[in-house]
Design a protein around this motif. Structure first.
Motif, PDB file in Angstrom:
ATOM      1  N   UNK A 184       0.835  -1.202   0.000  1.00 35.13           N
ATOM      2  CA  UNK A 184       0.000   0.000   0.000  1.00 35.13           C
ATOM      3  C   UNK A 184       0.876   1.260   0.000  1.00 35.13           C
ATOM      4  N   UNK A 185       1.977   1.204   0.739  1.00 32.27           N
ATOM      5  CA  UNK A 185       2.904   2.332   0.807  1.00 32.27           C
ATOM      6  C   UNK A 185       3.532   2.602  -0.558  1.00 32.27           C
ATOM      7  N   UNK A 186       3.907   1.556  -1.260  1.00 35.68           N
ATOM      8  CA  UNK A 186       4.501   1.724  -2.592  1.00 35.68           C
ATOM      9  C   UNK A 186       3.500   2.326  -3.574  1.00 35.68           C
ATOM     10  N   UNK A 187       2.267   1.892  -3.497  1.00 35.12           N
ATOM     11  CA  UNK A 187       1.225   2.454  -4.359  1.00 35.12           C
ATOM     12  C   UNK A 187       1.027   3.939  -4.053  1.00 35.12           C
ATOM     13  N   UNK A 188       0.971   4.286  -2.780  1.00 29.18           N
ATOM     14  CA  UNK A 188       0.814   5.688  -2.385  1.00 29.18           C
ATOM     15  C   UNK A 188       2.025   6.509  -2.823  1.00 29.18           C
ATOM     16  N   UNK A 189       3.223   5.944  -2.692  1.00 29.07           N
ATOM     17  CA  UNK A 189       4.435   6.653  -3.105  1.00 29.07           C
ATOM     18  C   UNK A 189       4.417   6.938  -4.596  1.00 29.07           C
ATOM     19  N   UNK A 190       3.985   5.970  -5.388  1.00 28.41           N
ATOM     20  CA  UNK A 190       3.930   6.174  -6.845  1.00 28.41           C
ATOM     21  C   UNK A 190       2.936   7.281  -7.213  1.00 28.41           C
ATOM     22  N   UNK A 191       1.804   7.321  -6.551  1.00 31.78           N
ATOM     23  CA  UNK A 191       0.836   8.398  -6.808  1.00 31.78           C
ATOM     24  C   UNK A 191       1.395   9.738  -6.337  1.00 31.78           C
ATOM     25  N   UNK A 192       2.140   9.711  -5.251  1.00 29.46           N
ATOM     26  CA  UNK A 192       2.677  10.944  -4.685  1.00 29.46           C
ATOM     27  C   UNK A 192       3.778  11.533  -5.558  1.00 29.46           C
ATOM     28  N   UNK A 208      -6.664  10.554  -1.247  1.00 27.80           N
ATOM     29  CA  UNK A 208      -6.807   9.154  -0.836  1.00 27.80           C
ATOM     30  C   UNK A 208      -5.785   8.234  -1.483  1.00 27.80           C
ATOM     31  N   UNK A 209      -5.369   8.531  -2.706  1.00 30.84           N
ATOM     32  CA  UNK A 209      -4.417   7.670  -3.393  1.00 30.84           C
ATOM     33  C   UNK A 209      -2.969   7.930  -2.986  1.00 30.84           C
ATOM     34  N   UNK A 224      -5.803  12.280  -5.820  1.00 33.49           N
ATOM     35  CA  UNK A 224      -5.052  13.285  -6.582  1.00 33.49           C
ATOM     36  C   UNK A 224      -5.067  12.993  -8.074  1.00 33.49           C
ATOM     37  N   UNK A 225      -5.018  11.711  -8.432  1.00 34.60           N
ATOM     38  CA  UNK A 225      -4.923  11.339  -9.832  1.00 34.60           C
ATOM     39  C   UNK A 225      -6.310  11.184 -10.442  1.00 34.60           C
TER      40      UNK A 225
END
Length: 192
Positions: free
Chosen positions: A33-41, A153-154, A182-183
């Motif tokens: 979940x952290x990696x997914x959030x990092x990619x969106x960030x 949220x992403x 955000x996306x």
């Protein structure tokens, strides 16, 4: 950084605990979940920088009272696993601001209040780990201080999707945070 060198902006992006060793037992649950959030960030940060919005890293010192953020970021990026991937994806750029926090909220025991005042920020955008702990407590402190708060949220993660959903619901309902993703493609998946 000299206070006169600080960017002036009504908004600031605060990245909470993305530069993280992920070395506690439950970190393996958080990692995907952290990696997914990092990619969106990464995209959120690029948009903020393009718009002249200052980026502030608010990070735990992980009990190392003599630690410094650049050393932590370099050490993690040189490693492997989720912490290295996040450190590489979200490595601080020239001009980004970093603060170390001793507890969960990015406001507690840090110069964040003064920094945001000098920048002129009235709204903060929070992204990071974990939505149900450090992000939520930072959002609470921001709300108490009268900031308008956005928590895409992403761009946040928790150890479970249920914990993240509960935190986002609380931040939206109680703290009046804008929690829309955000996306744009993620906005289609969830009601606004």
């Amino acid at each position: 950084m000299n206070p006169s060198d600080l960017p002036k902006s009504k908004q600031a992006l605060i990245l909470v605990d993305f530069i993280n060793p992920m070395d506690w037992p439950e970190a393996r649950d958080l990692a995907p979940f952290a990696l997914s959030a990092a990619r969106a960030t990464v995209k959120l940060k690029a948009g903020a920088r393009a718009a002249g919005v200052p980026v502030i890293y608010a990070n735990d010192n992980f009990g190392r009272w003599q630690s410094d953020f650049p050393t932590l970021a370099r050490r993690l990026a040189a490693g492997s696993g989720p912490s290295a991937i996040m450190a590489k994806l979200l490595r601080p750029s020239r001009g980004d601001i970093t603060i170390l926090k001793p507890r969960h909220s990015a406001f507690y025991g840090t110069p964040l209040d003064i920094l945001l005042e000098l920048i002129g920020a009235k709204e903060i955008v929070l992204a990071g780990l974990a939505a149900d702990m450090c992000v939520q407590l930072t959002a609470t402190d921001a709300f108490i201080r009268g900031f308008k708060v956005r928590v895409p949220a992403d761009c946040v993660a928790s150890e479970t999707e249920a914990a993240k959903a509960q935190a986002l619901e609380h931040m939206a309902r109680v703290l009046k945070c804008d929690v829309r993703p955000a996306l744009p493609e993620d906005r289609r998946k969830r009601p606004a």
